[in-house]
Write an enzyme that holds these catalytic residues in place. Structure first.
Site, PDB file in Angstrom:
ATOM      1  N   MET A  64      -6.571  12.293   8.543  1.00  0.00           N
ATOM      2  CA  MET A  64      -6.978  12.727   7.109  1.00  0.00           C
ATOM      3  C   MET A  64      -8.011  13.984   7.235  1.00  0.00           C
ATOM      4  SD  MET A  64      -8.063   8.875   6.275  1.00  0.00           S
ATOM      5  CE  MET A  64      -8.797   8.255   7.717  1.00  0.00           C
TER       6      MET A  64
ATOM      7  N   ASP B 221       0.750  -1.011   0.005  1.00  0.00           N
ATOM      8  CA  ASP B 221      -0.072   0.028  -0.006  1.00  0.00           C
ATOM      9  C   ASP B 221       0.936   1.251  -0.006  1.00  0.00           C
ATOM     10  OD1 ASP B 221      -2.560   1.259   0.443  1.00  0.00           O
ATOM     11  OD2 ASP B 221      -2.995  -0.548   1.739  1.00  0.00           O
TER      12      ASP B 221
ATOM     13  N   LYS C 202      -2.198   2.252  -5.287  1.00  0.00           N
ATOM     14  CA  LYS C 202      -2.645   3.098  -6.488  1.00  0.00           C
ATOM     15  C   LYS C 202      -2.750   2.321  -7.778  1.00  0.00           C
ATOM     16  CE  LYS C 202       1.780   5.023  -7.613  1.00  0.00           C
ATOM     17  NZ  LYS C 202       2.458   4.213  -6.632  1.00  0.00           N
TER      18      LYS C 202
END
Lengths: 238, 238
Positions: free
Chosen positions: B155, B18, B40
């Site tokens: 985040m 990841d 991705k």
């Protein structure tokens, strides 16, 4: 245990160790390292924090590489902050090596994710060391009941009846799923599941003793789905 | 990285890796291990979760030892639960190896304990991925503002102005200490500190970009005390 933690143990001249440190970790220490168990005093009570701080500083100022070894993460109810401040005051440089916190690791190993898409956008970790109505408690139970996060309670076996009653009084749904994980991440691990309303009684009936972690929230359904082999499609797709 | 995690990487036939995996971790893999980057897609967007689940199950059912490698902890906003359920559905046995979560580790390395005796009896970790008024948000900001726990926002760089405004609207003290830690636990780490009222503006003025973690609560004072060399006696003794 982290690779960085293991390397620090292997390098240390002096190790101040604690209860809850996993078996085998001290086997990585040098044969000539001095091991000081500050988890308990000879008569069984906890070593005073001031004494631990003093030992850390004294050994460091004597030019020795000191490791303060704790189970879990030293900054999650571990008083790591107090020890760092004591060292800073004495101009002793400190490198912090974070650990794996039982607050997230024990539920994960037991099959309960503290967050899960569609079920929880956060989690709250609290100490159940003192009951909700205790003058030392600075937690707002009505707020905890409504936050929308998974609730994880550490050190809350003894106070579980009061904690769950306070959450229900504050309006939390009595049928909210709950689980208690005892001796987590060991071969003795046991999981007792139920609801917010009955989990304290179930834990008592199963004679659950510390150390144990309680998880309250919809995420407990993930464990039920997984462990009972039920169709999990609906849960995954939420 | 944990010792158990490193051992699993070293054993794996297949590794699904990841973004946010630290440099060097994949160097522990076998030379003949198949490394699949699911962080991705070629065109830059995220790999769909269903595709990751499918890859995990397919490789496992082909008899290969599969490691799903993530930065941080796979069950703290990591969708670990979804992947375990997908495997359970396909009768693929899973061993969970918890990791060190950035939610506690990044503040600790920066000098901010998420709990501290006398300052905080708990902490709440939330995702700032969606703003408070978003229909997908299931968090109760008035409750978060009052819980009495340290608030840790992951985040949440982009949404920090809305998040902090919602907390103030909900009655949280605008002068409550706050800090943003960018590129935590790396040599590029930067800490911007301020108050709940001004931290979003300060972060913007300092051009803070993800990944960054925001901590809101009295525990930020520990960092100030330590980093500024102020007398910390009063803080330690609380």
């Amino acid at each position: 245990m982290t690779v960085a933690g293991r390397d620090a143990v292997a390098r240390a001249d002096v190790i101040l160790t604690d209860r809850l440190v996993a078996d085998g970790v001290l086997a990585w220490a040098r044969p000539d390292a001095e091991i000081i168990d500050v988890g308990k005093e000879p008569h069984g009570s906890a070593t005073p924090q001031e004494k631990i701080n003093r030992l850390l500083v004294e050994h460091a100022l004597a030019g020795r590489e000191v490791v303060r070894l704790k189970g879990g993460d030293s900054f999650v109810f571990g008083r790591g902050g107090e020890e760092v401040l004591a060292c800073a005051e004495a101009s002793v440089p400190v490198a912090v090596i974070p650990g794996v916190s039982s607050s997230t690791a024990v539920p994960a190993i037991a099959g309960i994710p503290v967050t899960h898409r569609g079920l929880s956008q956060g989690f709250t970790v609290i100490s159940g060391h003192v009951p909700p109505d205790h003058p030392d408690s600075s937690l707002d139970f009505p707020a905890l009941a409504r936050s929308g996060t998974t609730l994880v309670i550490l050190m809350g076996v003894r106070t579980l009846p009061q904690l769950t009653a306070a959450l229900i009084d504050a309006g939390m749904r009595p049928t909210c799923p709950a689980a208690v994980i005892a001796d987590g991440a060991t071969s003795d691990q046991r999981v007792v599941s139920g609801t917010l309303a009955d989990i304290a009684g179930r834990a008592e009936a199963e004679a659950i003793r510390p150390p144990a972690i309680t998880v309250i929230g919809e995420v407990v359904r993930v464990w039920r789905t997984e462990s009972k082999g039920e169709a999990s499609q609906s849960l995954r797709q939420r």
